[in-house]
Every structure is written in structure tokens, then in C-alpha cells.
Design a protein around this motif. Structure first.
Motif, PDB file in Angstrom:
ATOM      1  N   ASP A 124     -49.126  37.611  10.193  1.00 37.27           N
ATOM      2  CA  ASP A 124     -48.226  36.979   9.224  1.00 37.27           C
ATOM      3  C   ASP A 124     -48.985  36.966   7.912  1.00 37.27           C
ATOM      4  O   ASP A 124     -49.710  36.025   7.596  1.00 37.27           O
ATOM      5  N   SER A 157     -48.084  36.846   4.762  1.00 39.06           N
ATOM      6  CA  SER A 157     -47.742  35.881   3.708  1.00 39.06           C
ATOM      7  C   SER A 157     -48.389  34.524   3.959  1.00 39.06           C
ATOM      8  O   SER A 157     -48.697  33.791   3.014  1.00 39.06           O
ATOM      9  N   ASN A 158     -48.621  34.162   5.229  1.00 36.85           N
ATOM     10  CA  ASN A 158     -49.278  32.901   5.538  1.00 36.85           C
ATOM     11  C   ASN A 158     -50.715  32.853   5.032  1.00 36.85           C
ATOM     12  O   ASN A 158     -51.296  31.771   4.901  1.00 36.85           O
ATOM     13  N   ILE A 191     -51.605  34.215   2.098  1.00 41.57           N
ATOM     14  CA  ILE A 191     -51.619  34.208   0.637  1.00 41.57           C
ATOM     15  C   ILE A 191     -51.804  32.752   0.199  1.00 41.57           C
ATOM     16  O   ILE A 191     -50.850  32.030  -0.093  1.00 41.57           O
ATOM     17  N   LEU A 251     -44.632  39.867  -3.498  1.00 38.63           N
ATOM     18  CA  LEU A 251     -45.469  40.704  -2.649  1.00 38.63           C
ATOM     19  C   LEU A 251     -44.981  42.150  -2.679  1.00 38.63           C
ATOM     20  O   LEU A 251     -43.775  42.412  -2.772  1.00 38.63           O
ATOM     21  N   LYS A 280     -42.252  38.112   5.405  1.00 37.68           N
ATOM     22  CA  LYS A 280     -41.779  37.121   4.440  1.00 37.68           C
ATOM     23  C   LYS A 280     -42.337  37.494   3.072  1.00 37.68           C
ATOM     24  O   LYS A 280     -43.160  38.386   2.957  1.00 37.68           O
ATOM     25  N   ASP A 281     -41.882  36.803   2.058  1.00 35.64           N
ATOM     26  CA  ASP A 281     -42.329  37.065   0.695  1.00 35.64           C
ATOM     27  C   ASP A 281     -42.936  35.786   0.130  1.00 35.64           C
ATOM     28  O   ASP A 281     -42.830  34.713   0.748  1.00 35.64           O
ATOM     29  N   VAL A 282     -43.571  35.889  -1.022  1.00 31.58           N
ATOM     30  CA  VAL A 282     -44.208  34.740  -1.670  1.00 31.58           C
ATOM     31  C   VAL A 282     -43.859  34.754  -3.154  1.00 31.58           C
ATOM     32  O   VAL A 282     -43.898  35.808  -3.805  1.00 31.58           O
ATOM     33  N   ASN A 314     -52.142  41.331  -4.322  1.00 35.17           N
ATOM     34  CA  ASN A 314     -51.636  41.313  -2.944  1.00 35.17           C
ATOM     35  C   ASN A 314     -51.586  42.707  -2.317  1.00 35.17           C
ATOM     36  O   ASN A 314     -51.717  42.834  -1.104  1.00 35.17           O
ATOM     37  N   GLU A 354     -42.852  30.250   0.130  1.00 41.10           N
ATOM     38  CA  GLU A 354     -42.346  31.290   1.012  1.00 41.10           C
ATOM     39  C   GLU A 354     -40.912  31.626   0.638  1.00 41.10           C
ATOM     40  O   GLU A 354     -40.105  30.741   0.369  1.00 41.10           O
ATOM     41  N   TYR A 389     -52.656  36.458  -4.171  1.00 40.47           N
ATOM     42  CA  TYR A 389     -51.303  36.629  -4.708  1.00 40.47           C
ATOM     43  C   TYR A 389     -51.294  37.715  -5.777  1.00 40.47           C
ATOM     44  O   TYR A 389     -50.460  38.629  -5.751  1.00 40.47           O
TER      45      TYR A 389
END
Length: 275
Positions: free
Chosen positions: A173, A175-176, A178, A230, A208-210, A187, A222, A184
């Protein structure tokens, strides 16, 4: 890659479940069953799963195996062992949990989460879970988190070295992880670090995205795939190069409509990843 959703629809009937999965356009699944599910219901789900030909990305078991209460910690370890055994029975790519927290919130930050003592506790808990089941078709894995081990690909590699079990794999995961402006901002480079270091061991991925929100202090949020900053096209290219059958799941949404929208967004990103 095979797009899907970490969306636990109750498995009440094969017909209803099949209709939902088809409508979502899911190409990979997450297991809807709890670790204490009866053998007969596991067999029924296995028969349905086999009939679809869809890969089972993961069996989730979300408990704190570092709980300060010894009785609760032991009960949670047993639950993880049951979940891993079910993942083995179903042929899931992995069984996934988080490493656990030393604090009052089972998945939250605690100042002790990164101490050498906690590292050793995580290693021992993973060994205890794997050694009780001895899986050959699946693996036990830890979802990275921003405020507990592993919070970086390097920490994941060290855990894998110290656990020293073939059945310990990687759930990615990205994004977790970041959890800083450096990751960020750069990335794309961080995406490459994750795949360069962990690639062959990755069994399942959350997509997922950030988004960096204006305001103080630094606030990273998130988002649905494609709604943040990202470089997900690059990430999807790395996934496809690694394993064309890798399950990639969207998650953490409120409604069925949002899950369907997120899968559609992810599919559009996949279609555009070569651009």
C-alpha cells in the motif's frame, strides 16, 4: 494487472454476490469471510470462487497482535492463524494484517511503535502466525502504515530478513507510506524504490492517491485514484511489468457507487498508462 475493490460484500448468496462483482467490473476479489467462518461456508465460497476463475487477492484480518493485554494479544494471534489457514484453503494471494500498535488505538501511532523491542515483537508475531499454519500456496503479509512498521520499503526488507520465512510476503500500500513531503514531492522516485526493493515479493496491492491540502501543519489526505498527485500511471506501469496478473484493489470508500467510480477511474488510468 487485475483491478478490483477491497469491498466486503456479505456473501449471502452466490447469485447476489456474483451480480455485484459483475456490476463492479471487478477482475480480482478480496475475501468476504471472517476467520471464524464455518468450514461448510468456506467450502461454499471456494466452490463459487473456483467457478468464476477470478483471483482472490487477499484475506484480511484486522487485529492488533501487539495488544498490551496478553489475553487479547493471544486471541488476536489465533485469529490471524485461522485467517492464514483460510487463505491457504482458498488459494488466496495473501493473508494481510497490519503489524500492530503498542498504543491504545489498535492501528494508531504510539511513540513505541518504532523501537527495537517493537521490531522484535513484530518479527516474533509473524513467525508465530506462519509457523502454526505452514502455508505453501499463500503467504502472510503486513500492510505498510505511516506510523508503524513497516513504513518504508527498507523497513519491510529488514522485517523479511529477520522473520526469515518463505511464507512472509509483501502487501503493498504505497500511499500509506507517503508520510513526508519528500516522498510526496518525489513520489515517482519513491514508487521506483518500492518496486525495485520489494517487487518479487509483492502479492497484492492497494491503489489510492494522495493530495496535499493547503493549511498548517502539513496535511496529506487519501484520495480516490486519479484525484491526487501521485504518479499512478507510472505505478501501474511498474505493476504491469512486474506481474500482468497482479491484483490491484481500490478501498476506503463509503458507498457502492464510489467503489464503482474508483474502479472506473483506475481502469482509465490503466488504459492511459502507456501515454
Amino acid at each position: 494487472m487485475r483491478l478490483g475493490a477491497n469491498y466486503n460484500v456479505p456473501f449471502e448468496s452466490e447469485e447476489q454476490y456474483d451480480e455485484i462483482i459483475r456490476d463492479l467490473g471487478a477482475e480480482a476479489l478480496t475475501c468476504p469471510l471472517l476467520p471464524d467462518t464455518s468450514p461448510s461456508d468456506v467450502a461454499r465460497y471456494k466452490a463459487w470462487l473456483t467457478s468464476t476463475g477470478l483471483p482472490l487477492a487477499e484475506v484480511g484480518v484486522w487485529v492488533n497482535v501487539l495488544d498490551g493485554d496478553e489475553a487479547k494479544r493471544h486471541a488476536n494471534i489465533v485469529l490471524c492463524q485461522k485467517a492464514l489457514a483460510m487463505a491457504e484453503e482458498l488459494g488466496s494471494r495473501c493473508c494481510v494484517n497490519i503489524a500492530g500498535s503498542r498504543g491504545d488505538v489498535w492501528d494508531g501511532y504510539d511513540v513505541r511503535n518504532f523501537t527495537p523491542e517493537t521490531h522484535d515483537m513484530v518479527v516474533q508475531s509473524v513467525r508465530e502466525i506462519i509457523d502454526a499454519v505452514k502455508p505453501t500456496r499463500t503467504c502472510y503479509s503486513l500492510e505498510p502504515m505511516p506510523w508503524m512498521l513497516p513504513s518504508s520499503p527498507e523497513e519491510y526488507l529488514q522485517l523479511m530478513k529477520d522473520v526469515d520465512r518463505k511464507a512472509f510476503g509483501v502487501h503493498l500500500d504505497l500511499s500509506n507510506m507517503i508520510n513526508s513531503l519528500e516522498r510526496y514531492r518525489d513520489n515517482r522516485a519513491f514508487i521506483d524504490r518500492c518496486f525495485d526493493l520489494l517487487g518479487p515479493q509483492i502479492r497484492s496491492i492497494h491503489l489510492k492517491d494522495v493530495h496535499l491540502q493547503s493549511g498548517l501543519p502539513c496535511m496529506l489526505h487519501e484520495m480516490q485514484p486519479g484525484l491526487g498527485e501521485l504518479d499512478l500511471k507510472h505505478m501501474l506501469r511498474r505493476i504491469d511489468q512486474l506481474d500482468p496478473d497482479m491484483p490491484v484493489l481500490v478501498e476506503h470508500l463509503e458507498t457502492y457507487a464510489e467503489y464503482k467510480e474508483a474502479i472506473d477511474r483506475a481502469r482509465a488510468l490503466r488504459d492511459a498508462m502507456s501515454i
